[in-house]
Design a protein around this motif. Structure first.
Motif, mmCIF file in Angstrom:
data_model
loop_
_atom_site.group_PDB
_atom_site.id
_atom_site.type_symbol
_atom_site.label_atom_id
_atom_site.label_comp_id
_atom_site.label_asym_id
_atom_site.label_seq_id
_atom_site.Cartn_x
_atom_site.Cartn_y
_atom_site.Cartn_z
ATOM 1 N N ASP A 35 0.837 -1.195 0.000
ATOM 2 C CA ASP A 35 0.000 0.000 0.000
ATOM 3 C C ASP A 35 0.872 1.244 0.000
ATOM 4 O O ASP A 35 2.065 1.202 0.340
ATOM 5 C CB ASP A 35 -0.907 0.002 1.235
ATOM 6 C CG ASP A 35 -2.122 0.909 1.080
ATOM 7 O OD1 ASP A 35 -2.296 1.491 -0.012
ATOM 8 O OD2 ASP A 35 -2.897 1.039 2.043
ATOM 9 N N TRP A 37 0.132 4.846 1.748
ATOM 10 C CA TRP A 37 -0.861 5.474 2.610
ATOM 11 C C TRP A 37 -0.136 6.254 3.694
ATOM 12 O O TRP A 37 1.053 6.047 3.946
ATOM 13 C CB TRP A 37 -1.773 4.404 3.212
ATOM 14 C CG TRP A 37 -2.894 4.908 4.078
ATOM 15 C CD1 TRP A 37 -3.094 4.636 5.402
ATOM 16 C CD2 TRP A 37 -3.978 5.763 3.687
ATOM 17 N NE1 TRP A 37 -4.235 5.264 5.854
ATOM 18 C CE2 TRP A 37 -4.796 5.967 4.819
ATOM 19 C CE3 TRP A 37 -4.335 6.377 2.487
ATOM 20 C CZ2 TRP A 37 -5.938 6.757 4.796
ATOM 21 C CZ3 TRP A 37 -5.474 7.169 2.463
ATOM 22 C CH2 TRP A 37 -6.266 7.344 3.598
ATOM 23 N N GLU A 73 -10.874 -6.397 -2.388
ATOM 24 C CA GLU A 73 -11.188 -5.055 -1.896
ATOM 25 C C GLU A 73 -9.926 -4.197 -1.844
ATOM 26 O O GLU A 73 -8.886 -4.630 -1.338
ATOM 27 C CB GLU A 73 -11.811 -5.157 -0.503
ATOM 28 C CG GLU A 73 -12.422 -3.873 0.012
ATOM 29 C CD GLU A 73 -13.791 -3.575 -0.608
ATOM 30 O OE1 GLU A 73 -14.434 -2.619 -0.173
ATOM 31 O OE2 GLU A 73 -14.205 -4.322 -1.516
ATOM 32 N N TRP A 74 -10.027 -2.997 -2.398
ATOM 33 C CA TRP A 74 -8.979 -1.965 -2.430
ATOM 34 C C TRP A 74 -7.876 -2.230 -3.450
ATOM 35 O O TRP A 74 -6.874 -1.515 -3.477
ATOM 36 C CB TRP A 74 -8.352 -1.743 -1.045
ATOM 37 C CG TRP A 74 -9.340 -1.535 0.036
ATOM 38 C CD1 TRP A 74 -10.397 -0.661 0.057
ATOM 39 C CD2 TRP A 74 -9.400 -2.238 1.280
ATOM 40 N NE1 TRP A 74 -11.102 -0.766 1.220
ATOM 41 C CE2 TRP A 74 -10.512 -1.728 2.001
ATOM 42 C CE3 TRP A 74 -8.627 -3.231 1.864
ATOM 43 C CZ2 TRP A 74 -10.860 -2.204 3.261
ATOM 44 C CZ3 TRP A 74 -8.969 -3.698 3.120
ATOM 45 C CH2 TRP A 74 -10.074 -3.183 3.800
ATOM 46 N N ASP A 75 -8.008 -3.250 -4.304
ATOM 47 C CA ASP A 75 -7.054 -3.391 -5.414
ATOM 48 C C ASP A 75 -7.010 -2.084 -6.190
ATOM 49 O O ASP A 75 -8.061 -1.502 -6.508
ATOM 50 C CB ASP A 75 -7.490 -4.519 -6.353
ATOM 51 C CG ASP A 75 -7.102 -5.897 -5.843
ATOM 52 O OD1 ASP A 75 -6.452 -5.984 -4.790
ATOM 53 O OD2 ASP A 75 -7.459 -6.887 -6.515
ATOM 54 N N GLN A 76 -5.811 -1.620 -6.566
ATOM 55 C CA GLN A 76 -5.722 -0.314 -7.215
ATOM 56 C C GLN A 76 -4.413 -0.148 -7.975
ATOM 57 O O GLN A 76 -3.437 -0.873 -7.753
ATOM 58 C CB GLN A 76 -5.835 0.806 -6.175
ATOM 59 C CG GLN A 76 -4.756 0.752 -5.110
ATOM 60 C CD GLN A 76 -4.998 1.735 -3.983
ATOM 61 O OE1 GLN A 76 -4.577 2.886 -4.056
ATOM 62 N NE2 GLN A 76 -5.684 1.272 -2.935
ATOM 63 N N GLU A 145 -9.706 1.900 -8.607
ATOM 64 C CA GLU A 145 -9.710 1.102 -7.381
ATOM 65 C C GLU A 145 -10.974 0.255 -7.321
ATOM 66 O O GLU A 145 -12.074 0.721 -7.640
ATOM 67 C CB GLU A 145 -9.624 2.004 -6.149
ATOM 68 C CG GLU A 145 -9.613 1.245 -4.832
ATOM 69 C CD GLU A 145 -9.258 2.126 -3.646
ATOM 70 O OE1 GLU A 145 -9.374 1.652 -2.500
ATOM 71 O OE2 GLU A 145 -8.858 3.289 -3.867
ATOM 72 N N CYS A 147 -13.691 -1.477 -5.155
ATOM 73 C CA CYS A 147 -14.259 -1.304 -3.819
ATOM 74 C C CYS A 147 -15.748 -1.632 -3.862
ATOM 75 O O CYS A 147 -16.459 -1.194 -4.780
ATOM 76 C CB CYS A 147 -14.039 0.132 -3.338
ATOM 77 S SG CYS A 147 -14.542 0.436 -1.640
ATOM 78 N N THR A 154 -10.319 6.730 -8.142
ATOM 79 C CA THR A 154 -9.871 6.946 -6.771
ATOM 80 C C THR A 154 -8.776 7.997 -6.722
ATOM 81 O O THR A 154 -8.019 8.166 -7.685
ATOM 82 C CB THR A 154 -9.347 5.635 -6.159
ATOM 83 O OG1 THR A 154 -8.943 5.856 -4.801
ATOM 84 C CG2 THR A 154 -8.145 5.109 -6.927
ATOM 85 N N TRP A 165 -8.963 10.162 1.423
ATOM 86 C CA TRP A 165 -9.234 9.158 0.392
ATOM 87 C C TRP A 165 -10.595 9.468 -0.204
ATOM 88 O O TRP A 165 -11.564 9.682 0.530
ATOM 89 C CB TRP A 165 -9.211 7.770 1.035
ATOM 90 C CG TRP A 165 -9.663 6.624 0.189
ATOM 91 C CD1 TRP A 165 -9.336 6.360 -1.100
ATOM 92 C CD2 TRP A 165 -10.519 5.550 0.607
ATOM 93 N NE1 TRP A 165 -9.920 5.187 -1.517
ATOM 94 C CE2 TRP A 165 -10.653 4.667 -0.486
ATOM 95 C CE3 TRP A 165 -11.173 5.239 1.799
ATOM 96 C CZ2 TRP A 165 -11.426 3.507 -0.425
ATOM 97 C CZ3 TRP A 165 -11.939 4.081 1.855
ATOM 98 C CH2 TRP A 165 -12.053 3.233 0.760
#
Length: 264
Positions: A35, A37, A73-76, A145, A147, A154, A165
């Protein structure tokens, strides 16, 4: 014309030699629990594979098309721009070592001038100078992304205090597609963030009005990233054999394809 391969620096790659041969079309593989972040106060998570470059001229714009088999979930994946050094790319500064306190040999008949500082007990001497940490760099990422079972445009904006975010639903005619072209553009001190609707053209996602304020042109870094923040551990096979790095991709990696990268 795509950027020159030799101008890019890899970050969070298992093997720096595995750089794309041609920057117009390439793939980055993001392992689980990777990630980019930031949480306050300036606590960075920088484990996502990133390819970035410094610019010879002031930044104008960058754009790229991203696509993948999004499933977790949250693949980006998408574009990223840094105002300063990317998180994790610079070693922590080491405080300078202080010289040992001076010593003076004294005899009863010694007439040497002795400074009061040399007679001060060590415990009463002033502490070493404070070394403030380097300020955290500002950065912005924009892309596609996955979600809540759907792909979204995103964007994340990170300051020295933390990050926000934002997810934007895509139009119905684009909702079933797994690709998206995104763009970042400098307008004055602001950074404008866009995505391309293949029916109505470019649509503005957001404007970061202060991004380039007090930022030197030579401090700007621009590139691409891939990220799979979901973490479900590693298999026995992966622990024994490892993975193939950011350009190879293990069975659990997210492989993000990048097409038509342009940086001006």
């Amino acid at each position: 014309m795509p950027p020159d391969r030799s101008s890019f620096t890899p970050l969070n790659f298992d093997n720096d030699a595995l750089l794309p041969e041609y920057m117009d079309s390439f793939t980055l593989a993001a392992p689980p629990n990777s990630d980019l972040w930031r949480k306050p106060p300036s606590r960075d998570t920088s484990t996502a594979p990133i390819l970035y470059t410094a610019l010879r001229n002031p930044f104008i714009a960058a754009e790229v098309t991203v696509s993948a088999d999004w499933e977790l979930e949250w693949d980006q994946g998408g574009l990223v721009i840094f105002a300063g050094a990317p998180p994790g790319s610079v070693a922590t500064a080491i405080a300078p070592q202080l010289a040992p306190p001076p010593t003076v040999d004294i005899t009863l008949n010694d007439t040497t001038n002795i400074s009061p500082e040399s007679l001060t007990p060590i415990g009463q001497r002033p502490p070493p100078p404070y070394m403030p940490p380097a300020p955290a760099s500002k950065w912005v990422k924009v892309g596609l992304e996955f979600c809540n079972g759907a792909c979204h445009a995103t964007s994340v904006v990170a300051t020295s205090d933390g990050a926000d975010w934002a997810l934007t639903s895509l139009p119905p005619h684009h909702a079933r597609r797994s690709d998206l072209r995104v763009k970042i553009e400098r307008i004055g001190y602001a950074l404008w963030i866009w995505y391309e609707d293949h029916v109505s053209g470019w649509k503005k996602l957001r404007e970061v009005t202060w991004f380039f304020w007090s930022v030197e042109d030579k401090a700007v870094r621009v590139g691409v990233y891939a990220s799979r923040p979901a973490n479900f551990g590693t298999s026995m096979y992966e622990r024994r054999n490892g993975t193939n790095g950011a350009l190879g991709g293990g069975m659990r990696n997210l492989c993000v394809d990048f097409e038509g990268l342009e940086i001006f």
